[in-house]
Design a protein around this motif. Structure first.
Motif, PDB file in Angstrom:
ATOM      1  N   ALA A 142       0.826  -1.204   0.000  1.00 38.21           N
ATOM      2  CA  ALA A 142       0.000   0.000   0.000  1.00 38.21           C
ATOM      3  C   ALA A 142       0.862   1.256   0.000  1.00 38.21           C
ATOM      4  O   ALA A 142       0.554   2.243  -0.688  1.00 38.21           O
ATOM      5  N   ILE A 143       1.942   1.245   0.775  1.00 36.26           N
ATOM      6  CA  ILE A 143       2.840   2.401   0.821  1.00 36.26           C
ATOM      7  C   ILE A 143       3.467   2.642  -0.548  1.00 36.26           C
ATOM      8  O   ILE A 143       3.542   3.784  -1.033  1.00 36.26           O
ATOM      9  N   ILE A 144       3.915   1.587  -1.192  1.00 36.60           N
ATOM     10  CA  ILE A 144       4.558   1.742  -2.495  1.00 36.60           C
ATOM     11  C   ILE A 144       3.555   2.230  -3.535  1.00 36.60           C
ATOM     12  O   ILE A 144       3.876   3.080  -4.382  1.00 36.60           O
ATOM     13  N   SER A 148       4.154   5.698  -5.519  1.00 34.78           N
ATOM     14  CA  SER A 148       4.171   5.772  -6.980  1.00 34.78           C
ATOM     15  C   SER A 148       3.126   6.752  -7.492  1.00 34.78           C
ATOM     16  O   SER A 148       3.416   7.613  -8.330  1.00 34.78           O
ATOM     17  N   GLY A 149       1.906   6.643  -6.979  1.00 37.36           N
ATOM     18  CA  GLY A 149       0.825   7.473  -7.482  1.00 37.36           C
ATOM     19  C   GLY A 149       0.945   8.942  -7.125  1.00 37.36           C
ATOM     20  O   GLY A 149       0.454   9.810  -7.862  1.00 37.36           O
ATOM     21  N   LEU A 150       1.595   9.252  -6.006  1.00 37.23           N
ATOM     22  CA  LEU A 150       1.666  10.640  -5.540  1.00 37.23           C
ATOM     23  C   LEU A 150       2.954  11.346  -5.937  1.00 37.23           C
ATOM     24  O   LEU A 150       3.105  12.532  -5.660  1.00 37.23           O
ATOM     25  N   VAL A 172      -0.706  -5.998  -3.798  1.00 37.05           N
ATOM     26  CA  VAL A 172      -1.364  -4.853  -3.173  1.00 37.05           C
ATOM     27  C   VAL A 172      -0.896  -3.544  -3.811  1.00 37.05           C
ATOM     28  O   VAL A 172      -1.666  -2.591  -3.927  1.00 37.05           O
ATOM     29  N   SER A 173       0.340  -3.500  -4.256  1.00 37.62           N
ATOM     30  CA  SER A 173       0.841  -2.303  -4.928  1.00 37.62           C
ATOM     31  C   SER A 173       0.256  -2.143  -6.324  1.00 37.62           C
ATOM     32  O   SER A 173       0.518  -1.132  -6.986  1.00 37.62           O
TER      33      SER A 173
END
Length: 277
Positions: A142-144, A148-150, A172-173
């Motif tokens: 989730a963190i990755i 990536s998205g932000l 999950v990524s």
């Protein structure tokens, strides 16, 4: 719909002791897999989307494993790598092999690319996330995905952080782990010196007496910033806190003292990456 160029590559799973299937055995044993997969230079991509993103990132599959009903979803990938065998089986066979119900379409055993160079990654980046001893693969994925998205440029992992290419993290990524540069550091927290040598301001998200609200962190154009996010239980280690420039917090309401590291990371990344570069 294109056809598989060499249908003779397709092999029915008939014997679970077949040595060619060893890489898919007992995939639910996360800690064992993390060690042996790295040693053997492989990782398992789970779900058709993750397999596709891994291959689009120029990673090379060793083999594919899937239910026959999903064959048409990866035809282009099969044809790009004509030497990689394709194993198919029914749901029960696949579950007996991997240790859980395989309901996300497909898997592939992938070759691990060579690790990236820390100094080169730092030189090419200006917004870096440092994940200190993250223990949960779901949190890491989730963190990755948020990073990536932000707009985070790269992720650095401490030696004890779980594997971002472990199948659950990668799934999950949503496969973004294959697009975002990451480096596993070898010496922590000593590597903080390397970041400072590259001009990074070092921040850590932690509840300390001198922590300031995240929204009060001022970032100027051209400034390089790295944010440390700590382990789910203990937070950022004391040794790392001694070496950073500033600790920050997310202001909370209703006597809630903190957020899950995955949620907190998304807020931190948005703030860091919305600042001028």
């Amino acid at each position: 719909m294109p056809e598989i160029l060499n249908p003779e590559r397709i092999m029915q799973v008939a014997d679970l002791s077949d040595a060619r299937l060893d890489e898919y055995l007992r995939l639910s044993e996360a800690h064992l897999r993390m060690r042996t997969d790295v040693e053997n230079g492989l990782y398992i991509a789970e779900s058709t989307k993750v397999v596709q993103r891994a291959i689009n990132a120029e990673h090379v599959p060793r083999s594919f494993l899937l239910a026959e009903k999903h064959l048409d979803q990866l035809v282009e990938e099969f044809n790009r790598f004509p030497d990689a065998p394709i194993f198919i089986g029914d749901d029960r066979q696949l579950e007996d092999l991997v240790g859980f119900h395989l309901h996300r379409g497909a898997m592939a055993s992938m070759n691990r690319p060579e690790p990236l160079d820390l100094s080169q990654v730092l030189e090419a980046s200006s917004r870096v996330a440092i994940l200190e001893d993250i223990a949960d693969h779901t949190n890491l994925g989730a963190i990755i995905r948020s990073a990536s998205g932000l707009g985070v440029d790269a992720v650095l992992l401490t030696p004890k952080c779980v594997d971002p290419w472990y199948r659950r993290s990668a799934r999950v990524s949503m496969g973004t782990v294959f697009d975002l540069p990451w480096v596993r550091m070898l010496s922590w927290p000593e590597d903080i010196r390397t970041l400072k040598q590259h001009g990074y301001q070092m921040l850590a998200m932690e509840l300390t007496d001198d922590a300031i609200p995240l929204n009060e962190v001022q970032i100027t154009a051209g400034q390089k910033v790295a944010m440390i996010l700590g382990n789910e239980g203990r937070g950022v280690t004391a040794q790392a806190l001694e070496a950073v420039d500033q600790t920050v917090i997310i202001p909370m309401h209703r006597e809630v003292d903190s957020l899950n590291v995955g949620a907190a990371s998304a807020i931190a990344f948005w703030h860091l990456c919305s600042a001028p570069r």
